[in-house]
Design a protein around this motif. Sequence first.
Motif, PDB file in Angstrom:
ATOM      1  N   ARG A 188       6.109  20.408  13.160  1.00 51.30           N
ATOM      2  CA  ARG A 188       5.641  19.018  13.101  1.00 51.30           C
ATOM      3  C   ARG A 188       4.618  18.762  11.991  1.00 51.30           C
ATOM      4  O   ARG A 188       4.594  17.673  11.424  1.00 51.30           O
ATOM      5  CB  ARG A 188       5.072  18.612  14.472  1.00 51.30           C
ATOM      6  CG  ARG A 188       3.927  19.503  14.938  1.00 51.30           C
ATOM      7  CD  ARG A 188       3.521  19.205  16.370  1.00 51.30           C
ATOM      8  NE  ARG A 188       2.281  19.925  16.684  1.00 51.30           N
ATOM      9  CZ  ARG A 188       1.642  19.832  17.829  1.00 51.30           C
ATOM     10  NH1 ARG A 188       2.110  19.068  18.803  1.00 51.30           N
ATOM     11  NH2 ARG A 188       0.531  20.499  18.023  1.00 51.30           N
ATOM     12  N   ASP A 189       3.770  19.771  11.677  1.00 49.61           N
ATOM     13  CA  ASP A 189       2.776  19.537  10.621  1.00 49.61           C
ATOM     14  C   ASP A 189       3.455  19.293   9.272  1.00 49.61           C
ATOM     15  O   ASP A 189       3.028  18.432   8.496  1.00 49.61           O
ATOM     16  CB  ASP A 189       1.814  20.725  10.504  1.00 49.61           C
ATOM     17  CG  ASP A 189       0.955  20.867  11.753  1.00 49.61           C
ATOM     18  OD1 ASP A 189       0.772  19.863  12.461  1.00 49.61           O
ATOM     19  OD2 ASP A 189       0.490  21.998  12.022  1.00 49.61           O
ATOM     20  N   GLN A 190       4.497  20.073   8.998  1.00 45.87           N
ATOM     21  CA  GLN A 190       5.200  19.883   7.726  1.00 45.87           C
ATOM     22  C   GLN A 190       5.985  18.571   7.725  1.00 45.87           C
ATOM     23  O   GLN A 190       6.107  17.922   6.687  1.00 45.87           O
ATOM     24  CB  GLN A 190       6.137  21.069   7.440  1.00 45.87           C
ATOM     25  CG  GLN A 190       5.366  22.301   6.942  1.00 45.87           C
ATOM     26  CD  GLN A 190       6.267  23.334   6.266  1.00 45.87           C
ATOM     27  OE1 GLN A 190       7.369  23.604   6.733  1.00 45.87           O
ATOM     28  NE2 GLN A 190       5.792  23.922   5.182  1.00 45.87           N
ATOM     29  N   GLU A 219       4.012  15.662   6.402  1.00 42.31           N
ATOM     30  CA  GLU A 219       3.911  15.604   4.937  1.00 42.31           C
ATOM     31  C   GLU A 219       5.241  15.207   4.311  1.00 42.31           C
ATOM     32  O   GLU A 219       5.280  14.493   3.310  1.00 42.31           O
ATOM     33  CB  GLU A 219       3.477  16.961   4.356  1.00 42.31           C
ATOM     34  CG  GLU A 219       2.227  17.573   4.969  1.00 42.31           C
ATOM     35  CD  GLU A 219       1.038  16.628   5.000  1.00 42.31           C
ATOM     36  OE1 GLU A 219       1.052  15.609   4.292  1.00 42.31           O
ATOM     37  OE2 GLU A 219       0.095  16.915   5.757  1.00 42.31           O
ATOM     38  N   ALA A 261       3.500  11.181  13.280  1.00 44.79           N
ATOM     39  CA  ALA A 261       2.422  11.765  14.084  1.00 44.79           C
ATOM     40  C   ALA A 261       2.458  11.188  15.497  1.00 44.79           C
ATOM     41  O   ALA A 261       2.373  11.916  16.496  1.00 44.79           O
ATOM     42  CB  ALA A 261       1.068  11.499  13.431  1.00 44.79           C
ATOM     43  N   ARG A 313      -3.256  14.028  10.488  1.00 46.29           N
ATOM     44  CA  ARG A 313      -2.699  15.201  11.153  1.00 46.29           C
ATOM     45  C   ARG A 313      -2.310  14.828  12.579  1.00 46.29           C
ATOM     46  O   ARG A 313      -2.716  13.783  13.096  1.00 46.29           O
ATOM     47  CB  ARG A 313      -3.680  16.366  11.156  1.00 46.29           C
ATOM     48  CG  ARG A 313      -4.993  16.082  11.886  1.00 46.29           C
ATOM     49  CD  ARG A 313      -5.766  17.349  12.149  1.00 46.29           C
ATOM     50  NE  ARG A 313      -5.101  18.146  13.173  1.00 46.29           N
ATOM     51  CZ  ARG A 313      -5.343  19.433  13.411  1.00 46.29           C
ATOM     52  NH1 ARG A 313      -6.213  20.075  12.688  1.00 46.29           N
ATOM     53  NH2 ARG A 313      -4.720  20.067  14.375  1.00 46.29           N
ATOM     54  N   TYR A 330      -7.662  15.022   9.564  1.00 47.13           N
ATOM     55  CA  TYR A 330      -8.261  16.300   9.165  1.00 47.13           C
ATOM     56  C   TYR A 330      -9.767  16.149   8.978  1.00 47.13           C
ATOM     57  O   TYR A 330     -10.522  17.083   9.173  1.00 47.13           O
ATOM     58  CB  TYR A 330      -7.626  16.807   7.867  1.00 47.13           C
ATOM     59  CG  TYR A 330      -6.270  17.431   8.100  1.00 47.13           C
ATOM     60  CD1 TYR A 330      -6.159  18.724   8.615  1.00 47.13           C
ATOM     61  CD2 TYR A 330      -5.100  16.738   7.828  1.00 47.13           C
ATOM     62  CE1 TYR A 330      -4.926  19.304   8.838  1.00 47.13           C
ATOM     63  CE2 TYR A 330      -3.859  17.309   8.048  1.00 47.13           C
ATOM     64  CZ  TYR A 330      -3.777  18.596   8.561  1.00 47.13           C
ATOM     65  OH  TYR A 330      -2.558  19.165   8.793  1.00 47.13           O
ATOM     66  N   ARG A 365      -8.492  21.375   4.947  1.00 42.52           N
ATOM     67  CA  ARG A 365      -7.160  21.835   5.324  1.00 42.52           C
ATOM     68  C   ARG A 365      -6.524  22.638   4.191  1.00 42.52           C
ATOM     69  O   ARG A 365      -6.948  22.564   3.039  1.00 42.52           O
ATOM     70  CB  ARG A 365      -6.262  20.644   5.669  1.00 42.52           C
ATOM     71  CG  ARG A 365      -6.055  19.703   4.508  1.00 42.52           C
ATOM     72  CD  ARG A 365      -5.030  18.639   4.808  1.00 42.52           C
ATOM     73  NE  ARG A 365      -3.717  19.222   5.021  1.00 42.52           N
ATOM     74  CZ  ARG A 365      -2.582  18.534   5.023  1.00 42.52           C
ATOM     75  NH1 ARG A 365      -2.612  17.225   4.829  1.00 42.52           N
ATOM     76  NH2 ARG A 365      -1.431  19.121   5.212  1.00 42.52           N
TER      77      ARG A 365
END
Lengths: 420, 257
Positions: A51-53, A56, A74, A162, A167, B202
């Motif tokens: 999910r983090d990628q 982006e 998100a 995020r 972040y 990050r």
Amino acid sequence: MNALIQVPLLTRVEGRGALRLEIGEGSIHALALKILEPPRLFEKLVEGRGRDQVVEMVARIGGLSPVAHQLCAAQAFERLAEVEPAPWVSAMRRVMLCGEWIQSHSRHIHLMALPDFLGANDIQALMERHGEVLQRGWRLQQLGRELVALFGGRSVHPVGVRIGGFYRAPEPLAVAVMRQRLQDALPAAEALLGWIAKTLPFPQDEHPFTSVALSPAAGYPMGGSRIQSGDWLDIDASEFIRHFERHEVDHSLAPHSVLDKRPYLVGPLARLNLGLPELSPAVRQALAATGISFPSHNMFHSILARAAELLFALREALGLLEGYERPARSFEEVPHQNGISYGAIESPCGLLWHCYEIDDHRRVNAAWIVSPTSQNQARMEEDIRLSLERLGLDQDETSLRQRAERVIRNYDPCFSCAVH
Amino acid sequence: MTKPRIAVHQFNSCGGCQLALLDPGSLLAELSQCFEIVHFAMAGFLDEGAEVDVALVEGSISSAPERERIEQVRARSGYLVAYGACAASGGLQALRNQADGSQWIAELFDRPERIGLLPAATPITDHVKVDWTLWGCPVNGRRVRSLLRDILSGVRPKRDSRPLCMECKERQLICTLVTQGQPCMGPVTQAGCGALCPAFGRACYACFGPSEQVNHSALAGRLQGLGLSKAETARRFRFIHGNASPFRLAAHGLEEE
């Protein structure tokens, strides 16, 4: 009169689109808004990713609305885990989206739409005649950029969002400076709205259409999880594909969307038509002072809707940043969860919908993404047809072509995003 | 004195890099003072086939019409800049190059036969001679202006392909890899963004492409030492610039092992 009208490459839109029109014996025989952009296959690119990628990656679907894509993704992952972000996070995300609206609307008004209204295609000619108007617009555009950058470091593909929050939380001093600038910009945004209403000639071009946006029950349509139409529809984002039928057409690489077999509108005018009562009294007053009544079914009023939303977004951001305090943590941990998740958000150019299926390995198994321009395609074609018929099909080719192009620009189309 | 002529061409991309010339609009006014803008469709200038002194080319080559068009653009342009990540390495869409693209298309479209994609999404330099490459997803506005100034003054632009770590240290940021154990790609990524991600606490995700002298195996080892699996480490390399050769080799090596 028989005429073949072709626009091989549309200008003052994002991405590569074209238009082809056949007119004969008083009617339009064929009409195709063609999207020439090759697909980048984003729904497949995100498969197998965590999910983090994904947050982006989806920004890169549309360089003109990266914040909306990031926040939409998100939100989808957070809902799946049944985590409601802290009030601070929700408020600051709304502020960040306000930044994207301010930047995008100001860009569209001044660079994409004004040349049509003022009959000047050249930026230098426009500068000579309306230098002060453009300078004002660019200051607003810059302010929107900086508001996004406050939360994400840069305005295109920002890096601050995020899962669970941000972040980093902005410094209180930076927020105080931003608040002052937003405050100082209010007269400019009010003047812009008034100037547009007073100065620009709006073609008489009303016809009925259905507006679709996120439900105004959660405030002026920006976020939330319910989708509404002007007439009967009020559904959860998870029910989107059951109600909005999508089909491929030969001339576009992005599927068309219909609701009850009919085209529908998403975007600033749709939002304003549905969300009018949710505008703050100050914005409603400024809008009323224009003398143009809303809800409106004249797509040429889209430029007014953008200016009204620009003013709304300034005030909204200002209000949400009042009494800003830096939280102890700028995000919360969101547990991993498998299943199907949905996100919906109002990007500057309209309703955006994401859906992800997450597998047991915390990775995307499948994704579906529906962008605003893809949804507006059928409406744009219908609008071009009606608008040209109203103008008179016996007009010369240049007038017909210019009118058709103007109609398309009213929608602020983003063709790369539509195809993705 | 006549102004040099410039064109901005969009190929397969998100359009975001063009905003470095449009946001705010005063940049477009400045550009039009220094150059005669001949073609820039998003900004309202249309003359795709015109001869120009400078061409900024955004996007990757993903379809047969694009392959033809880039050759025409090359033939009519003096100085050609591969402008942004997609033009430089193929961008995110080049991730399909490792997959079965036709299978993907069959799964996404009811009538896949009308989707005329080439087997791979490729950078501009795979097709025509490129005079300069501006990396970044998106490009950095300051670097764009500095490049255009250099072109105007007739000086050779300065290449800066130091790793992001240098920029990060210049800003006196705290190393996310060493102090927080985050899988930062800074050691193998070009500087140029202003070390944005470390400033946000990050890990860098390599949106500016490979730096000079990439030691990918050392970083891959370090990332695995942090607890990332081989596959996860490979996905860090196979991302926005996954098609750039040092990153492609790194990912390939990890996937083979």
